[in-house]
Design a protein around this motif. Structure first.
Motif, short mmCIF file in Angstrom:
data_model
loop_
_atom_site.label_atom_id
_atom_site.label_comp_id
_atom_site.label_asym_id
_atom_site.label_seq_id
_atom_site.Cartn_x
_atom_site.Cartn_y
_atom_site.Cartn_z
N UNK A 87 0.75 -1.36 -0.14
CA UNK A 87 0.24 -0.10 -0.05
C UNK A 87 0.79 1.44 0.09
N UNK A 88 2.40 1.18 0.77
CA UNK A 88 2.79 2.32 -0.18
C UNK A 88 3.43 2.40 -1.20
N UNK A 89 3.11 1.70 -2.22
CA UNK A 89 3.69 1.78 -3.22
C UNK A 89 3.27 3.17 -3.84
N UNK A 90 4.39 4.08 -4.29
CA UNK A 90 4.97 5.27 -5.52
C UNK A 90 3.99 5.13 -7.08
N UNK A 91 3.51 3.92 -7.29
CA UNK A 91 3.36 3.26 -8.23
C UNK A 91 1.92 2.67 -8.71
N UNK A 92 1.28 2.55 -9.69
CA UNK A 92 0.54 2.65 -9.91
C UNK A 92 1.19 0.78 -9.83
N UNK A 93 -0.05 -0.03 -9.89
CA UNK A 93 0.24 -1.33 -8.81
C UNK A 93 -0.14 -1.84 -10.66
N UNK A 94 -1.00 -1.90 -11.31
CA UNK A 94 -1.97 -2.73 -12.32
C UNK A 94 -0.82 -1.99 -13.53
N UNK A 95 -0.29 -1.21 -13.28
CA UNK A 95 0.55 -0.51 -14.43
C UNK A 95 2.36 -1.21 -14.72
N UNK A 96 2.36 -1.20 -13.38
CA UNK A 96 3.58 -2.43 -12.90
C UNK A 96 3.35 -3.37 -13.68
N UNK A 97 2.08 -4.34 -13.26
CA UNK A 97 2.17 -5.81 -14.05
C UNK A 97 2.34 -5.88 -15.90
N UNK A 98 1.77 -4.73 -16.37
CA UNK A 98 1.60 -5.26 -17.67
C UNK A 98 3.51 -4.36 -17.89
N UNK A 99 4.08 -3.95 -17.12
CA UNK A 99 5.42 -3.23 -17.19
C UNK A 99 6.00 -5.29 -16.64
#
Length: 256
Positions: free
Chosen positions: A13-25
């Protein structure tokens, strides 16, 4: 998290990026992610692929467990009519390397990439249906990635139109052959081609290892167990020695 506590939830929850976008990366593309997500859920939902007790299994149990999972995976691939891409993902998410990895990852690609059209028709039609199961024999006791140093020889006899494959030294014994020990019926062997006394370098040859009737090793082939491989105890790692085995000329595949 089903059946437990997600101890990483706070950190995620502390991530400063969008998790769904990181999944695609991570996946490389939306398509790749969708395939991975769909197939991973299939594997996770199937009790046959359970692996929580794998660390406490002995070698025999590991081998049987891997066979069971591999056969189940093959049935799923066929019954669900999975594409090649989906089948690769399924075997990956099974997370238990076995004979299918050598068959699909080394044996079949070697024939596809180095075989002729005639050889494709003969061998791939069998291999793609797993009517034969293949492995890959490059490494020798004295030679790993040093392909030019391989000692196994294949001598062509023009009078009989046959090749004679031979392990002339102890160090020419084929080594670390995953899938060879109990399962494989055929193998792509890399050896030095000799004609009229001249060494033409390393070529690939498709060799039948076992009878398709009773699965026993063919005459002229000695197969031995070299023990567990750390981290991959569920793969049968064996050695193989050729005692002047005769194979037919049309089996040769070309190395680029």
């Amino acid at each position: 998290m089903d059946g437990g506590v997600d101890h990483l939830a706070d950190e995620r929850n502390k991530a400063e990026f969008h998790v769904d976008d990181m999944k695609l990366v991570w996946a490389g593309s939306r398509h790749s992610f969708d395939v991975s997500n769909r197939v991973s859920r299939l594997v996770a939902a199937d009790p046959v692929f359970e692996k929580s007790n794998r660390a406490v299994m002995n070698r025999k149990e590991l081998f049987k467990n891997t066979l069971r999972k591999s056969v189940h995976a093959w049935k799923m691939i066929n019954e669900l009519r999975l594409s090649d891409e989906e089948a690769i993902k399924l075997r990956s998410f099974m997370d238990q390397p076995g004979f299918m990895d050598l068959h699909w990852g080394m044996f079949v690609p070697a024939i596809k990439g180095q075989g002729t059209e005639e050889q494709h028709k003969k061998w791939l039609s069998l291999a793609n249906k797993m009517h034969i199961i293949g492995c890959y024999a490059q490494t020798e006791l004295g030679h790993g990635s040093n392909v030019q140093g391989l000692e196994t020889t294949v001598t062509f006899d023009p009078k009989t139109d046959q090749f004679i494959i031979h392990s002339p030294t102890q160090t020419s014994s084929k080594w670390w052959l995953g899938g060879l020990g109990k399962v494989s019926t055929h193998v792509v062997v890399y050896a030095r081609l000799i004609t009229n006394g001249k060494d033409h370098g390393v070529h690939g040859f498709i060799v039948q290892l076992r009878s398709l009737d009773d699965h026993t090793p063919l005459p002229g082939i000695t197969i031995g167990d070299i023990g567990m491989k750390f981290g991959n105890g569920h793969i049968t790692q064996w050695t193989m020695v050729f005692l002047c085995l005769i194979i037919f000329a049309f089996l040769e595949i070309k190395c680029s």
